[in-house]
Enzyme design. Structure first.
Site, PDB file in Angstrom:
ATOM      1  CB  ALA A   1      -0.902  -0.003   1.225  1.00 38.53           C
TER       2      ALA A   1
ATOM      3  N   GLY B   1       0.316  -5.504   0.479  1.00 39.29           N
ATOM      4  CA  GLY B   1      -0.827  -5.589  -0.418  1.00 39.29           C
ATOM      5  C   GLY B   1      -0.504  -6.255  -1.737  1.00 39.29           C
TER       6      GLY B   1
ATOM      7  CD  GLU C   1      -3.076  -7.977   2.313  1.00 38.42           C
ATOM      8  OE1 GLU C   1      -3.715  -8.255   3.345  1.00 38.42           O
ATOM      9  OE2 GLU C   1      -2.827  -6.797   1.964  1.00 38.42           O
TER      10      GLU C   1
ATOM     11  CD  GLU D   1       1.051  -6.175   5.575  1.00 36.11           C
ATOM     12  OE1 GLU D   1       0.447  -6.148   4.492  1.00 36.11           O
ATOM     13  OE2 GLU D   1       1.754  -7.148   5.939  1.00 36.11           O
TER      14      GLU D   1
END
Length: 271
Positions: free
Chosen positions: A71, A116, A119, A139
């Site tokens: 992100a 992300g 993900e 994270e």
């Protein structure tokens, strides 16, 4: 399609069609970090792909150098809790829409797939990684946690203990370890990732699309309940697939020519 209706002057998602196979390429330099604009473009593209009767397989690709590095942390740092909740909900929903595409999805993982980015790769049905790929959910090192499917899809893929190790330490794994623990499905030389992913996608695109969609649904959702519920779902899907044109062609080819020779020309999703 979606690339002709982008909201900004610089596109962050490109779609490249090769017959029934479409490559979704992220393009948000330098690290393909997910900001709001890239997420919105991806969501638009995914919804159009879901409705297409011509697309039989999709490859998700970040380019030759890297897949995606997560992100936009600077943007997140400027948000308050309510704003970040909405941002996270939207990204989680978009990745879930990727996972729920009815056709097979192949992730072509080059370089870094972190946060992300991983993900998004986890939302695919099959992951091809370059031998120099680096994957991880870092994270926790920022004092936060994955919020776009990482805790759920990673656990289902590699098991609870391995998932907790990766999630709680935030450590990065190379391609060889990722293959060993089942985080990726195939490792190829760094310069051959896209070709390998496209080759697998082309192979799947030649198959019976209704059966492939049903198999994906059975595997993805059959474990949501108990065994009886999973078997009931499988039975229902089997009955539906049995009535398709591809099933008729496949059975006829088996009887007349033996196994493995059927050609499937039915629509991408039989009505």
């Amino acid at each position: 399609m979606c690339w002709s209706r982008r909201g900004g002057p610089v596109p962050r998602i490109h779609l490249d069609s090769e017959g029934p196979v479409v490559t979704v390429r992220l393009d948000n330099p330098p690290m393909n970090a997910f900001d709001a604009a890239q997420r919105e473009e991806l969501a638009t593209c995914v919804r159009e792909l879901a409705d297409s009767r011509d697309v039989r397989a999709v490859v998700v690709y970040g380019g030759e150098r890297l897949f995606a590095a997560g992100a936009d942390i600077k943007a997140l740092a400027a948000m308050g809790p309510e704003e970040v909740r909405g941002w996270n909900r939207a990204l989680q929903r978009t990745f879930d829409e990727v996972a729920r595409l009815p056709m097979p999805i192949v992730a072509a993982v080059t370089g870094y797939a972190l946060g992300g980015g991983l993900e998004l790769a986890l939302a695919a049905d099959y992951r091809v990684a370059g031998e120099d790929a680096v994957l991880g959910q870092p994270e926790v090192q920022l004092g936060i946690m994955p919020g776009s499917g990482g805790t759920q899809r990673l656990t289902r893929l590699v098991g609870p203990s391995r998932a907790k190790n990766l999630l709680m330490t935030g450590r990065r794994v190379g391609a060889d370890e990722a293959l060993r623990i089942g985080l990726v499905d195939e490792v190829v030389p760094a310069g051959q990732v896209l070709d390998a992913a496209l080759g697998y996608a082309r192979r799947l695109a030649e198959g019976p699309s209704a059966a492939l969609e049903a198999i994906k649904e059975a595997v993805d959702h059959g474990g949501d309940g108990g065994m009886a519920a999973g078997l009931a779902l499988e039975r229902s899907l089997f009955t539906g697939v049995f009535g398709t044109a591809d099933a008729a062609a496949g059975i006829r080819s088996f009887i007349e020519h033996g196994p493995g020779r059927a050609r499937f020309d039915g629509p991408a999703r039989d009505a």
